[in-house]
Design a protein around this motif. Sequence first.
Motif, mmCIF file in Angstrom:
data_model
loop_
_atom_site.group_PDB
_atom_site.id
_atom_site.type_symbol
_atom_site.label_atom_id
_atom_site.label_comp_id
_atom_site.label_asym_id
_atom_site.label_seq_id
_atom_site.Cartn_x
_atom_site.Cartn_y
_atom_site.Cartn_z
ATOM 1 N N CYS A 65 40.044 44.251 38.813
ATOM 2 C CA CYS A 65 39.170 44.036 37.661
ATOM 3 C C CYS A 65 38.494 42.668 37.726
ATOM 4 C CB CYS A 65 39.962 44.173 36.367
ATOM 5 S SG CYS A 65 40.447 45.857 35.938
ATOM 6 N N LEU A 66 39.236 41.643 38.080
ATOM 7 C CA LEU A 66 38.658 40.301 38.176
ATOM 8 C C LEU A 66 37.614 40.228 39.293
ATOM 9 C CD1 LEU A 66 41.882 38.158 37.681
ATOM 10 C CD2 LEU A 66 39.918 38.252 36.122
ATOM 11 N N ALA A 67 37.932 40.824 40.434
ATOM 12 C CA ALA A 67 36.977 40.808 41.550
ATOM 13 C C ALA A 67 35.711 41.585 41.198
ATOM 14 C CB ALA A 67 37.632 41.389 42.799
ATOM 15 N N PHE A 68 35.857 42.727 40.557
ATOM 16 C CA PHE A 68 34.697 43.517 40.130
ATOM 17 C C PHE A 68 33.858 42.745 39.111
ATOM 18 C CE2 PHE A 68 36.161 48.208 40.929
ATOM 19 C CZ PHE A 68 36.257 47.937 42.274
ATOM 20 N N ALA A 69 34.538 42.114 38.151
ATOM 21 C CA ALA A 69 33.827 41.391 37.101
ATOM 22 C C ALA A 69 32.974 40.275 37.688
ATOM 23 C CB ALA A 69 34.825 40.823 36.101
ATOM 24 N N LYS A 70 33.510 39.567 38.674
ATOM 25 C CA LYS A 70 32.781 38.454 39.282
ATOM 26 C C LYS A 70 31.611 38.917 40.132
ATOM 27 C CE LYS A 70 36.809 35.470 39.024
ATOM 28 N NZ LYS A 70 37.915 34.774 39.742
ATOM 29 N N GLU A 71 31.562 40.237 40.400
ATOM 30 C CA GLU A 71 30.412 40.818 41.113
ATOM 31 C C GLU A 71 29.472 41.559 40.164
ATOM 32 O OE1 GLU A 71 29.397 40.376 44.075
ATOM 33 O OE2 GLU A 71 31.110 39.403 45.013
ATOM 34 N N GLY A 72 29.685 41.397 38.844
ATOM 35 C CA GLY A 72 28.716 41.892 37.878
ATOM 36 C C GLY A 72 29.007 43.221 37.233
ATOM 37 N N ILE B 238 34.840 35.466 31.408
ATOM 38 C CA ILE B 238 33.958 35.210 32.565
ATOM 39 C C ILE B 238 32.655 36.001 32.469
ATOM 40 C CG2 ILE B 238 35.841 34.563 34.103
ATOM 41 C CD1 ILE B 238 35.764 37.297 35.351
ATOM 42 N N GLY B 239 32.400 36.548 31.251
ATOM 43 C CA GLY B 239 31.124 37.203 31.001
ATOM 44 C C GLY B 239 31.073 38.675 31.312
ATOM 45 N N CYS B 240 32.224 39.293 31.555
ATOM 46 C CA CYS B 240 32.268 40.717 31.861
ATOM 47 C C CYS B 240 32.310 41.531 30.573
ATOM 48 C CB CYS B 240 33.515 41.022 32.703
ATOM 49 S SG CYS B 240 33.796 42.780 33.011
ATOM 50 N N ASP B 241 31.549 42.598 30.525
ATOM 51 C CA ASP B 241 31.628 43.555 29.412
ATOM 52 C C ASP B 241 32.811 44.465 29.703
ATOM 53 O OD1 ASP B 241 31.215 45.139 27.244
ATOM 54 O OD2 ASP B 241 29.143 45.668 27.710
ATOM 55 N N ALA B 242 33.941 44.184 29.086
ATOM 56 C CA ALA B 242 35.199 44.857 29.431
ATOM 57 C C ALA B 242 35.793 45.557 28.220
ATOM 58 C CB ALA B 242 36.206 43.846 29.983
ATOM 59 N N ARG C 112 38.873 41.995 46.752
ATOM 60 C CA ARG C 112 37.651 41.879 47.549
ATOM 61 C C ARG C 112 37.454 43.092 48.453
ATOM 62 N NH1 ARG C 112 33.989 39.484 45.447
ATOM 63 N NH2 ARG C 112 32.959 39.748 47.459
ATOM 64 N N ALA C 113 38.560 43.639 48.970
ATOM 65 C CA ALA C 113 38.443 44.870 49.764
ATOM 66 C C ALA C 113 37.939 46.015 48.894
ATOM 67 C CB ALA C 113 39.790 45.223 50.392
ATOM 68 N N ALA C 114 38.416 46.054 47.650
ATOM 69 C CA ALA C 114 37.949 47.090 46.721
ATOM 70 C C ALA C 114 36.469 46.908 46.404
ATOM 71 C CB ALA C 114 38.785 47.062 45.442
ATOM 72 N N VAL C 115 36.021 45.667 46.277
ATOM 73 C CA VAL C 115 34.585 45.405 46.064
ATOM 74 C C VAL C 115 33.773 46.000 47.206
ATOM 75 C CG1 VAL C 115 32.811 43.597 46.042
ATOM 76 C CG2 VAL C 115 34.842 43.373 44.608
ATOM 77 N N PHE C 116 34.232 45.808 48.434
ATOM 78 C CA PHE C 116 33.535 46.373 49.592
ATOM 79 C C PHE C 116 33.409 47.891 49.466
ATOM 80 C CE2 PHE C 116 34.295 48.442 53.775
ATOM 81 C CZ PHE C 116 33.041 48.247 54.332
ATOM 82 N N LEU C 117 34.516 48.557 49.138
ATOM 83 C CA LEU C 117 34.490 50.019 49.043
ATOM 84 C C LEU C 117 33.700 50.503 47.829
ATOM 85 C CD1 LEU C 117 38.126 51.016 50.073
ATOM 86 C CD2 LEU C 117 36.041 51.145 51.450
ATOM 87 N N ALA C 118 33.552 49.656 46.824
ATOM 88 C CA ALA C 118 32.814 50.039 45.618
ATOM 89 C C ALA C 118 31.333 49.743 45.710
ATOM 90 C CB ALA C 118 33.403 49.311 44.405
ATOM 91 N N SER C 119 30.935 48.974 46.699
ATOM 92 C CA SER C 119 29.549 48.513 46.792
ATOM 93 C C SER C 119 28.737 49.341 47.790
ATOM 94 C CB SER C 119 29.528 47.043 47.220
ATOM 95 O OG SER C 119 29.840 46.925 48.601
ATOM 96 N N SER C 120 27.455 49.017 47.861
ATOM 97 C CA SER C 120 26.575 49.712 48.807
ATOM 98 C C SER C 120 26.896 49.354 50.256
ATOM 99 C CB SER C 120 25.115 49.382 48.498
ATOM 100 O OG SER C 120 24.886 47.982 48.603
ATOM 101 N N ASP C 121 27.706 48.317 50.481
ATOM 102 C CA ASP C 121 28.073 47.928 51.847
ATOM 103 C C ASP C 121 28.863 49.023 52.563
ATOM 104 O OD1 ASP C 121 26.858 45.507 51.438
ATOM 105 O OD2 ASP C 121 28.717 44.398 51.092
ATOM 106 N N SER C 122 29.498 49.924 51.798
ATOM 107 C CA SER C 122 30.356 50.952 52.401
ATOM 108 C C SER C 122 29.771 52.357 52.275
ATOM 109 C CB SER C 122 31.747 50.928 51.740
ATOM 110 O OG SER C 122 31.647 51.240 50.360
#
Length: 250
Positions: A22-29, A52-56, A222-232
């Motif tokens: 959740c923290l890693a996702f939030a910091k990526e918007g 940290i500005g996340c709509d949670a 951060r690995a989850a961010v990769f799998l959740a993003s367009s990078d994967s």
Amino acid sequence: MKLKDKVAFVTGGSSGIGRGICLAFAKEGASIVFVGLNEEKGKRTENELLAIGCDALFLQADVNNRELLPSLIDKTVERFGKIDILVNNAQSSKNVPLEETTDDVMDLALNTGLWSTFILMRSALPHLKATKGKVINFVSAAGMIGLSKQASYAATKEAIRGLSRVAATEWGRYGINVNLLSPIANSPGVERLQEEHPNAYNKMVSLVPLKRIGDCEHDIGRAAVFLASSDSEYITGQTLMVDGGTVMVR
């Protein structure tokens, strides 16, 4: 901001790996709805994300309750209008020898792991079709190498892996990616092991080629961010071992 304007739904998000994601996702918007059993921990994590500005949004719920699960997806869509990312992280189990694994012990692992993952995937599918979304499910080395006293947990995690591979095959035509993470991290359970059984903890660390336990946010998140993003976008049906090299899949 790899996840800007994305909406993520995360189970087991109040602490440990789920909180790290959740923290890693939030910091990526990302905007985040997360589910947890403990209301105090959930509210604490919700406040961290808001700070940290996340709509949670925290939803207190027991993923063991199958009938409740579809309503959690409905509440997410009511709040944010869509779901882009589904993360099935929650899992409960008891570690006992196979011959002591009762029906109740097996049911606990299957209900919180396999059944919750399956029902949430099924319930979220119409929304994931609309967004060409991402699914991240969690597995474990326990099932891959057959760790002692983890029959129910290992069986559940391997069942989740099979389910996810079928979904990857069937849902690829909708543009949905379904992948798996197998982590080793400093979750609350591992932290307790370090405090109460330092020798066992040190032995576990010694078996990790990178000689450290992963951080819930900076390594697993951060690995989850990769799998959740367009990078994967061209990766699906895969198990990503985020365990410092402990298990090397061949």
